[in-house]
Design a protein around this motif. Structure first.
Motif, PDB file in Angstrom:
ATOM      1  N   GLN A  79       0.830  -1.212   0.000  1.00  0.00           N
ATOM      2  CA  GLN A  79       0.000   0.000   0.000  1.00  0.00           C
ATOM      3  C   GLN A  79       0.860   1.256   0.000  1.00  0.00           C
ATOM      4  N   LEU A  85      -1.681  -5.600  -3.460  1.00  0.00           N
ATOM      5  CA  LEU A  85      -2.737  -4.702  -3.005  1.00  0.00           C
ATOM      6  C   LEU A  85      -4.106  -5.372  -3.010  1.00  0.00           C
ATOM      7  N   THR A 102       1.387   3.920  -3.151  1.00  0.00           N
ATOM      8  CA  THR A 102       1.013   5.312  -2.932  1.00  0.00           C
ATOM      9  C   THR A 102       2.186   6.260  -3.138  1.00  0.00           C
TER      10      THR A 102
END
Length: 272
Positions: A248, A270, A252
């Motif tokens: 994650q 993910l 990001t």
């Protein structure tokens, strides 16, 4: 007559060479078809919590890979350590994460996994810029050799497996080096699915590697360990740890890098 015999022997040799991959895959299919031992399932549940997060189809694939890996690779205890099934299965499970959905085999250059009770010391020699040789002792938790061995600390292996979301995993790190070394010396460029993928791989990883080096020099924080700034090979191994353990944050903060690793490993953590 001698010429005919030589020709026949040469033909038999060629047929033998052509038949080796087929025979190997046939043997592997037989191994994968065996029931997964209940005792091994207990080890996975107790020692490798990461496995529980995998979708059912990947869990099955992982167990089949573990069976083949353990049938083909020798485990050797060092410094008096006695190898157990707990060690073999725990290590194999993490090493085989990197093989999910990939068709390239079971670390073909690897023959032995050497396991120490804890960190181990190695002697290093390097030449400085004026040609003077320096000797140093390094304490390591793992190492990957291109001669067919991976060396691991059992203590660090257990500790990393028990914490599957901290971005640090010595087994993933060293076996990422093994993937890298399949194409020769480790350089951060493992075998990709297509030749045209290398240009983008080089551009994305080169940019991210330079950024990590700059952050390390400036003592700035980063998602990736400073050790990844050592060289491209270590960078690839470090980002592989983070890809599997902190997808994650990686997706990001480093979306292009995440896409490259997702394409390489043919996985999207993910979605788990």
């Amino acid at each position: 007559m001698p010429a005919i015999i030589v020709s026949c022997l040469a033909l038999l040799f060629v047929l033998w060479l052509l038949g080796q991959p087929w025979l190997l895959e046939r043997k592997r299919r037989q191994i994968r078809a065996r029931p997964f031992p209940p005792a091994w399932r207990d080890i996975l549940r107790q020692r490798v919590p990461y496995v529980r997060a995998l979708p059912a189809d990947l869990q099955l694939q992982l167990k089949q890979h573990i069976q083949v890996f353990l049938a083909e690779k020798a485990f050797i205890g060092c410094a008096g350590l006695e190898i157990t099934d707990e060690m073999r299965v725990t290590i194999a499970a993490q090493a085989c994460l990197l093989l999910l959905n990939r068709p390239r085999g079971y670390y073909p250059g690897l023959s032995q996994v050497l396991v120490y009770p804890g960190s181990f010391v190695v002697q290093r020699e390097h030449m400085d810029e004026v040609g003077v040789a320096h000797h140093a002792r390094q304490v390591l938790s793992g190492e990957s050799w291109s001669q067919g061995q991976v060396i691991l600390s059992w203590h660090d292996t257990l500790e990393d497996a028990a914490t599957p979301d901290d971005g640090q995993n010595v087994v993933i790190h060293e076996f990422a080096h093994q993937l890298d070394q399949e194409t020769g010396a480790a350089n951060g460029a493992p075998a990709l699915a297509r030749r045209e993928h290398y240009a983008r791989w080089s551009q994305v990883l080169g940019t991210e590697f330079s950024d990590l080096q700059a952050r390390t020099s400036g003592r700035q924080s980063s998602l990736f360990s400073d050790y990844g700034a050592t060289d491209p090979a270590e960078f690839f191994a470090v980002i592989s740890e983070v890809f599997f353990e902190q997808p994650q944050r990686m997706a990001t903060e480093h979306p292009a890098l995440y896409r490259e690793l997702s394409q390489l490993y043919r996985l999207d953590p993910l979605s788990w």
